[in-house]
Design a protein around this motif. Structure first.
Motif, mmCIF file in Angstrom:
data_model
loop_
_atom_site.group_PDB
_atom_site.id
_atom_site.type_symbol
_atom_site.label_atom_id
_atom_site.label_comp_id
_atom_site.label_asym_id
_atom_site.label_seq_id
_atom_site.Cartn_x
_atom_site.Cartn_y
_atom_site.Cartn_z
ATOM 1 N N SER A 70 -0.772 -5.553 1.511
ATOM 2 C CA SER A 70 -1.916 -4.697 1.027
ATOM 3 C C SER A 70 -2.790 -5.814 0.579
ATOM 4 C CB SER A 70 -1.469 -3.954 -0.162
ATOM 5 O OG SER A 70 -1.299 -4.883 -1.261
ATOM 6 N N HIS B 52 -11.124 0.108 10.443
ATOM 7 C CA HIS B 52 -10.199 -0.024 8.994
ATOM 8 C C HIS B 52 -10.568 -1.235 8.439
ATOM 9 C CE1 HIS B 52 -6.873 -2.212 10.278
ATOM 10 N NE2 HIS B 52 -7.008 -1.534 11.509
ATOM 11 N N GLU B 53 -10.149 -1.503 7.326
ATOM 12 C CA GLU B 53 -10.212 -2.810 6.529
ATOM 13 C C GLU B 53 -8.926 -3.093 5.900
ATOM 14 O OE1 GLU B 53 -13.290 -2.970 3.781
ATOM 15 O OE2 GLU B 53 -14.854 -2.040 4.859
ATOM 16 N N ASP B 54 -7.660 -2.538 6.659
ATOM 17 C CA ASP B 54 -6.368 -2.723 6.200
ATOM 18 C C ASP B 54 -6.074 -4.224 6.493
ATOM 19 O OD1 ASP B 54 -5.987 -0.280 5.183
ATOM 20 O OD2 ASP B 54 -5.330 0.571 6.930
ATOM 21 N N ASN C 200 -8.322 -4.247 14.228
ATOM 22 C CA ASN C 200 -8.989 -3.820 13.066
ATOM 23 C C ASN C 200 -9.383 -2.439 13.451
ATOM 24 O OD1 ASN C 200 -10.947 -4.335 14.729
ATOM 25 N ND2 ASN C 200 -12.324 -5.372 12.991
ATOM 26 N N ALA D 151 0.965 -1.203 0.019
ATOM 27 C CA ALA D 151 0.121 0.087 -0.074
ATOM 28 C C ALA D 151 0.821 1.397 0.192
ATOM 29 C CB ALA D 151 -0.822 -0.066 1.183
ATOM 30 N N ASP E 111 -9.931 3.928 -0.378
ATOM 31 C CA ASP E 111 -11.267 3.200 -0.231
ATOM 32 C C ASP E 111 -11.340 1.970 -1.406
ATOM 33 O OD1 ASP E 111 -11.658 5.116 -2.143
ATOM 34 O OD2 ASP E 111 -13.637 5.782 -1.049
ATOM 35 N N LYS F 74 -11.461 3.370 4.025
ATOM 36 C CA LYS F 74 -11.210 2.155 4.207
ATOM 37 C C LYS F 74 -9.846 1.665 4.580
ATOM 38 C CE LYS F 74 -15.152 0.284 1.811
ATOM 39 N NZ LYS F 74 -15.647 -0.544 0.573
ATOM 40 N N HIS F 75 -8.715 2.185 4.036
ATOM 41 C CA HIS F 75 -7.527 1.770 4.012
ATOM 42 C C HIS F 75 -6.694 2.770 4.335
ATOM 43 C CE1 HIS F 75 -9.045 -1.864 2.151
ATOM 44 N NE2 HIS F 75 -9.574 -0.987 1.347
ATOM 45 N N VAL G 121 -8.795 -1.223 -3.663
ATOM 46 C CA VAL G 121 -7.458 -2.016 -3.222
ATOM 47 C C VAL G 121 -6.551 -2.057 -4.507
ATOM 48 C CG1 VAL G 121 -6.817 -4.502 -3.450
ATOM 49 C CG2 VAL G 121 -9.107 -3.822 -2.608
ATOM 50 N N SER H 266 -7.947 -10.196 6.274
ATOM 51 C CA SER H 266 -8.155 -10.042 5.149
ATOM 52 C C SER H 266 -8.559 -11.405 4.552
ATOM 53 C CB SER H 266 -6.953 -9.481 4.166
ATOM 54 O OG SER H 266 -5.896 -10.242 4.105
#
Length: 618
Positions: free
Chosen positions: A500, A312-314, A572, A3, A102, A590-591, A104, A367
């Motif tokens: 990532s 977050h969604e990392d 998270n 990322a 937000d 999100k990330h 990928v 993830s």
């Protein structure tokens, strides 16, 4: 893909059909100029978007944010191996494209106005924006792009050679156009990676050595320039008011602070106390002890300091005790597994982490890429050719780190560990674990740079002592730590492998055999395994998202069952504390934690919570 979110800009109109064609790796994209490029899927933001959803286009500009950094620095060049680079140095520079917070695997044109991809993905071409300028007023040219690519590959940090290994050439194809040609067409990530190329001013380096550390500011084209430097102590960045890209949709509501100041601390406890006393404004809290007990102060109770958890969604990657298997002591998998038995995570979580965090069980934790349960059909198809070359558990068991009852009683785990040690040629004699053949006792050093982690490490050392192992904790300064880790001069360290949601070429730097002896690489473990090498290449060549997930999970299983690390924990949420002078958009990315990116000084709050530094907005 690691990322990476430095800076960004985008304008131009393209056909939606062309954009959608690029989204499928199996499709043949039309040769049309596009505003965005995606490895898998379709860009979220179309060519007419006005701003990212997580940015407030009406955020006021102005004021200052004061941040902290740990250790010291002796260089302002973030692109080379030598030296300790100042935190924030990337704010000065721009890349051809930038990702949104937000999505990928999507990149939007930044310095590049348009992106053109060959139908067979054998090349990608970037057309520069005619208005793009460096801070000294010189235009950003195709020659700058080519020089940057060639220089980073030849003289830059070793990871650039890893990233660009499959790029055959960079050539000028028009007045403002640069084309990158690839060795093969199966690496679907490469066109996206090339957009992440930092573009540097060729003319500036005609009279200076690119590979040398420097405390002289380097000219860039980004939203900030360096205002002042106190070597090793602090650095201040000033927003470029006439920044060429400030009105582009991709930058609306971003980079709102006039000044960003970092003060360096050599002691983390001192840094924490400085924050509570108003020495700096914002803190990302990584200490469970501090979070649970350290903020019971008047400034928090009366609202001057805000504590906030931001979900977050990392992917959280892997933080762990990392074995250096270049050392003969750690080359036996049974030894590594036995040492895993002696880390009591359950006791650590209950007594030292205040019940926060969750145990990490994957190199791609938090993830869909994480291997869970036993392998499914797609994973087994990938792994079957390696049966007999990887641990049998890869095929038959769900990976689980050892589990204790949390009381501190590890007798069952100790018995298991001693059994594994015995299989590997070690026995407990007179209270010491010794090598049966040589009589040498087992001893090693845990190298650290953060003294506050000693409270986590010491209970582990005591458990090692119960098995007759002599383990020493060695805390060194940041410069020595970086030098030793760059040259793999350690037995065990605490390290993290960031990931990532689109793993790819960077996996070579983490696990590939060719990187094991390359100073500065991220192959901290020292893995030299042909199976891992092949799995990495197959992952990179994955033709679609489902295939990428299956290949990543297969790689994850092989790494886990080789017991290369002793996994720690993850979460998270971002836990942050800040003096109540700031506001941020209601929608978080999100990330990533986009503080510098999207927060701003709120004039009304700043009036109620004054600072020792100017905090008024324009």
């Amino acid at each position: 893909m690691v990322a990476r979110r430095i800076l960004g800009a985008v304008t131009c109109a393209v056909t939606v059909a062309a954009m959608l064609a690029l989204g499928s790796a199996g499709a043949a994209p039309a040769q049309e100029a596009m505003h965005a490029i995606s490895q898998h899927g379709t860009p979220k933001y179309g060519p007419g978007f006005t701003h990212f959803d997580y940015a407030n286009p009406d955020a006021p500009k102005g004021g200052e944010i004061r941040l902290s950094a740990f250790g010291s620095f002796d260089s302002l060049n973030p692109f080379i191996l030598r030296g300790q680079v100042a935190v924030g140095a990337g704010l000065v520079f721009e890349t051809l494209t930038t990702g949104s917070g937000d999505e990928v695997t999507t990149e939007y044109g930044e310095l590049a106005e348009t992106i053109t991809l060959a139908p067979d993905r054998s090349w990608v071409e970037y057309a520069l924006r005619p208005q793009a300028r460096f801070h000294d007023g010189r235009p950003v040219t195709a020659e700058d792009v080519i020089w940057s690519f060639e220089t980073l590959k030849e003289k830059g940090h070793p990871h650039y050679r890893t990233y660009y290994a499959d790029v055959v050439k960079a050539e000028k194809t028009g007045d403002r156009k640069v084309r990158f040609t690839f060795r093969d067409t199966g690496n679907s990530e490469l066109p996206v990676i090339m957009g992440q190329l930092p573009v540097l001013p060729r003319h500036v380096f005609e009279t200076r050595d690119f590979a040398a550390t420097t405390l002289d500011p380097i000219v860039g084209s980004g939203p900030y320039r360096i205002e002042s430097v106190q070597p090793g102590r602090g650095i201040t960045y000033r927003r470029v008011e006439d920044w060429w890209a400030k009105d582009l949709p991709l930058n609306k509501g971003r980079y709102n602070f006039d000044r960003i100041r970092y003060d360096y601390y050599r002691d983390l406890d001192v840094a924490f106390e400085a924050f509570k006393a108003g020495g700096y404004d914002f803190r990302s809290e990584h200490s469970s002890k501090n979070w649970a007990t350290g903020y019971d102060i008047p400034a928090v109770r009366d609202g001057q300091i805000v504590k906030e958890e931001i979900r977050h969604e990392d992917p959280r990657g892997m933080q762990a005790f990392v074995f250096n298997i270049r050392r003969p002591l750690f080359q036996d998998r049974r030894v590594r597994e036995a040492l895993n038995q002696l880390f009591d995570y359950e006791w650590t979580r209950a007594n030292l982490s205040y019940g926060l965090y969750r145990r990490t069980k994957s190199y791609f934790a938090n993830s869909e890429l994480a291997a869970t349960g036993t392998p499914g059909e797609a994973e087994l198809k990938i792994l079957e050719p390696y049966r007999g070359k990887v641990p049998e558990e890869v095929f038959t068991k769900a990976f689980e780190p050892p589990v204790t009852d949390g009381t501190g009683n590890i007798r069952p785990q100790l018995r298991t560990a001693l059994g594994l040690f015995k299989q590997a040629g070690w026995e407990l004699k007179d209270g010491k674990l010794v090598n049966v053949k040589t009589g040498e006792p087992m001893r090693f050093e845990i190298l650290m740079v953060q003294a506050d982690l000693e409270r986590i490490v010491q209970p582990f050392v005591r458990n090692l002592e119960r098995a007759g192992i002599q383990a020493a904790i060695r805390v060194v300064d940041s410069a020595q730590y970086q030098n030793r880790t760059d040259n793999f001069d350690y037995d065990m360290i605490i390290a993290s492998f960031a990931q990532s949601l689109s793993p790819g070429n960077e996996q070579r730097d983490y696990w590939n055999s060719a990187r094991a002896d390359q100073p500065g690489s991220r192959n901290l473990i020292g893995i030299k395994d042909p199976v891992v090498d092949e799995l990495i290449e197959k992952l990179i060549q994955a033709p679609d998202r489902d295939s990428l997930i299956a290949h990543t999970r297969a790689l994850d299983r092989v790494l886990l069952w080789n017991w290369y690390v002793i996994p720690h924990w993850h979460d998270n949420v971002y836990r942050v504390a800040y003096w109540n002078r700031f506001s941020h958009p209601a929608v978080a990315p999100k990330h990533g934690l986009a503080v510098i990116d999207t927060w701003w000084v709120d004039p009304a709050k700043a009036a109620r919570t004054p600072s020792t530094a100017p905090q008024t907005a324009n």
